[in-house]
Design a protein around this motif. Structure first.
Motif, mmCIF file in Angstrom:
data_model
loop_
_atom_site.group_PDB
_atom_site.id
_atom_site.type_symbol
_atom_site.label_atom_id
_atom_site.label_comp_id
_atom_site.label_asym_id
_atom_site.label_seq_id
_atom_site.Cartn_x
_atom_site.Cartn_y
_atom_site.Cartn_z
ATOM 1 N N SER A 1 0.852 -1.193 0.000
ATOM 2 C CA SER A 1 0.000 0.000 0.000
ATOM 3 C C SER A 1 0.887 1.243 0.000
ATOM 4 O O SER A 1 2.049 1.192 0.380
ATOM 5 C CB SER A 1 -0.945 0.013 1.200
ATOM 6 N N CYS A 2 0.287 2.338 -0.423
ATOM 7 C CA CYS A 2 1.004 3.610 -0.527
ATOM 8 C C CYS A 2 0.042 4.715 -0.127
ATOM 9 O O CYS A 2 -1.037 4.833 -0.712
ATOM 10 C CB CYS A 2 1.474 3.792 -1.969
ATOM 11 N N SER A 3 0.422 5.506 0.878
ATOM 12 C CA SER A 3 -0.460 6.569 1.360
ATOM 13 C C SER A 3 0.349 7.795 1.756
ATOM 14 O O SER A 3 1.458 7.683 2.262
ATOM 15 C CB SER A 3 -1.254 6.098 2.580
ATOM 16 N N VAL A 4 -0.271 8.959 1.556
ATOM 17 C CA VAL A 4 0.354 10.233 1.868
ATOM 18 C C VAL A 4 -0.491 10.940 2.923
ATOM 19 O O VAL A 4 -1.721 10.992 2.807
ATOM 20 C CB VAL A 4 0.474 11.111 0.599
ATOM 21 N N PHE A 5 0.181 11.483 3.943
ATOM 22 C CA PHE A 5 -0.496 12.136 5.056
ATOM 23 C C PHE A 5 0.187 13.452 5.386
ATOM 24 O O PHE A 5 1.378 13.600 5.155
ATOM 25 C CB PHE A 5 -0.422 11.266 6.329
ATOM 26 N N ASN A 6 -0.561 14.365 5.982
ATOM 27 C CA ASN A 6 0.065 15.494 6.646
ATOM 28 C C ASN A 6 0.069 15.186 8.140
ATOM 29 O O ASN A 6 -0.405 14.121 8.564
ATOM 30 C CB ASN A 6 -0.620 16.831 6.303
ATOM 31 N N PHE A 7 0.612 16.094 8.922
ATOM 32 C CA PHE A 7 0.780 15.884 10.359
ATOM 33 C C PHE A 7 -0.545 15.530 11.049
ATOM 34 O O PHE A 7 -0.642 14.568 11.799
ATOM 35 C CB PHE A 7 1.407 17.148 10.962
ATOM 36 N N GLU A 8 -1.570 16.318 10.769
ATOM 37 C CA GLU A 8 -2.865 16.109 11.428
ATOM 38 C C GLU A 8 -3.495 14.781 11.028
ATOM 39 O O GLU A 8 -4.002 14.032 11.883
ATOM 40 C CB GLU A 8 -3.818 17.265 11.110
ATOM 41 N N LEU A 9 -3.489 14.474 9.734
ATOM 42 C CA LEU A 9 -4.086 13.223 9.267
ATOM 43 C C LEU A 9 -3.324 12.006 9.779
ATOM 44 O O LEU A 9 -3.919 10.965 10.075
ATOM 45 C CB LEU A 9 -4.169 13.202 7.743
ATOM 46 N N TRP A 10 -1.993 12.118 9.873
ATOM 47 C CA TRP A 10 -1.196 11.010 10.414
ATOM 48 C C TRP A 10 -1.673 10.654 11.824
ATOM 49 O O TRP A 10 -1.924 9.502 12.137
ATOM 50 C CB TRP A 10 0.286 11.384 10.437
ATOM 51 N N ASN A 11 -1.777 11.672 12.673
ATOM 52 C CA ASN A 11 -2.164 11.411 14.067
ATOM 53 C C ASN A 11 -3.613 10.952 14.210
ATOM 54 O O ASN A 11 -3.934 10.222 15.150
ATOM 55 C CB ASN A 11 -1.881 12.631 14.936
ATOM 56 N N GLN A 12 -4.475 11.326 13.280
ATOM 57 C CA GLN A 12 -5.840 10.806 13.289
ATOM 58 C C GLN A 12 -5.870 9.339 12.880
ATOM 59 O O GLN A 12 -6.574 8.531 13.472
ATOM 60 C CB GLN A 12 -6.732 11.606 12.336
ATOM 61 N N PHE B 1 -3.152 7.080 12.674
ATOM 62 C CA PHE B 1 -2.238 6.171 13.364
ATOM 63 C C PHE B 1 -2.126 6.529 14.845
ATOM 64 O O PHE B 1 -1.093 7.008 15.303
ATOM 65 C CB PHE B 1 -0.855 6.208 12.705
ATOM 66 N N ARG B 2 -3.138 6.254 15.578
ATOM 67 C CA ARG B 2 -3.150 6.576 17.013
ATOM 68 C C ARG B 2 -2.102 5.785 17.791
ATOM 69 O O ARG B 2 -1.601 6.249 18.811
ATOM 70 C CB ARG B 2 -4.538 6.357 17.589
ATOM 71 N N LEU B 3 -1.745 4.597 17.322
ATOM 72 C CA LEU B 3 -0.688 3.809 17.980
ATOM 73 C C LEU B 3 0.708 4.321 17.658
ATOM 74 O O LEU B 3 1.664 3.974 18.336
ATOM 75 C CB LEU B 3 -0.774 2.339 17.563
ATOM 76 N N TRP B 4 0.842 5.122 16.614
ATOM 77 C CA TRP B 4 2.145 5.625 16.164
ATOM 78 C C TRP B 4 2.126 7.159 16.111
ATOM 79 O O TRP B 4 2.295 7.762 15.060
ATOM 80 C CB TRP B 4 2.506 5.097 14.795
ATOM 81 N N PRO B 5 1.952 7.824 17.223
ATOM 82 C CA PRO B 5 1.855 9.284 17.179
ATOM 83 C C PRO B 5 3.158 9.933 16.744
ATOM 84 O O PRO B 5 4.246 9.411 16.953
ATOM 85 C CB PRO B 5 1.524 9.653 18.621
ATOM 86 N N VAL B 6 2.986 11.078 16.108
ATOM 87 C CA VAL B 6 4.142 11.879 15.697
ATOM 88 C C VAL B 6 3.981 13.256 16.330
ATOM 89 O O VAL B 6 2.884 13.795 16.425
ATOM 90 C CB VAL B 6 4.264 11.966 14.150
ATOM 91 N N THR B 7 5.100 13.796 16.784
ATOM 92 C CA THR B 7 5.138 15.099 17.438
ATOM 93 C C THR B 7 6.137 15.988 16.724
ATOM 94 O O THR B 7 7.241 15.538 16.394
ATOM 95 C CB THR B 7 5.574 14.943 18.920
ATOM 96 N N ARG B 8 5.758 17.242 16.494
ATOM 97 C CA ARG B 8 6.704 18.207 15.930
ATOM 98 C C ARG B 8 7.643 18.657 17.024
ATOM 99 O O ARG B 8 7.210 18.975 18.124
ATOM 100 C CB ARG B 8 5.972 19.424 15.387
#
Length: 161
Positions: A139-150, A152-159
């Motif tokens: 699979s191939c998917s593109v996300f921005n910061f907000e969509l990533w955290n929505q 992938f709740r198990l894999w949070p990203v922080t700026r």
């Protein structure tokens, strides 16, 4: 497992392994030594059932990618980063699980949708032909910061900046 890349900190709580794949320090164990000839994704995550190839692009001026030329250039970079990393891992005999390609980009939602569509046309997702014995990309998917955290709740990203 936590990892920092391009001003973001990721937490892959269920990972078996996480490492910077686009490593430039030849003394580190994941240094691949071909940066002069091939591109590489930023992070590889090994999970129980699959790998994640992750590319992170933190732009200083994301609005410039609304124009076709920079947008198309970015798409090509993302495509080659996946393909070259797949070749690296194939050469290491590390293509033993499905691979999901995730791109974290600082783009607005309409541009993310467009990039998702165009990048999926450039990277063969699933078994494209009957004679293929394995997938090149699951699979191939593109996300921005907000969509990533929505998503992938198990894999949070922080700026970090």
């Amino acid at each position: 497992m936590r990892i920092i890349c391009d001003g973001f900190e990721f937490d892959f709580t269920d990972a078996l392994d996480v490492f910077i794949f686009d490593e430039t320090d030849r003394n580190k164990s994941h240094y691949h030594g071909l940066s002069h000839a091939m591109k590489a994704v930023d992070i590889i995550v090994e999970l129980t059932d699959y790998y994640l190839f992750i590319e992170v692009k933190a732009f200083h001026e994301p609005e410039q990618y609304q124009n076709s030329t920079p947008f198309n250039h970015l798409r090509e970079i993302l495509k080659y980063k996946y393909r070259d990393t797949w070749l690296y891992r194939w050469g290491e005999n590390k293509i033993d699980k499905p691979i999901k390609y995730l791109c974290l980009l600082e783009l607005e939602t309409p541009l993310l949708s467009r990039m998702n569509k165009e990048l999926r046309r450039q990277i063969p997702v699933g078994k494209a032909e009957i004679r293929w014995n394995q997938e090149i990309c699951n699979s191939c998917s593109v996300f921005n910061f907000e969509l990533w955290n929505q998503r992938f709740r198990l894999w949070p990203v922080t700026r970090l900046f």
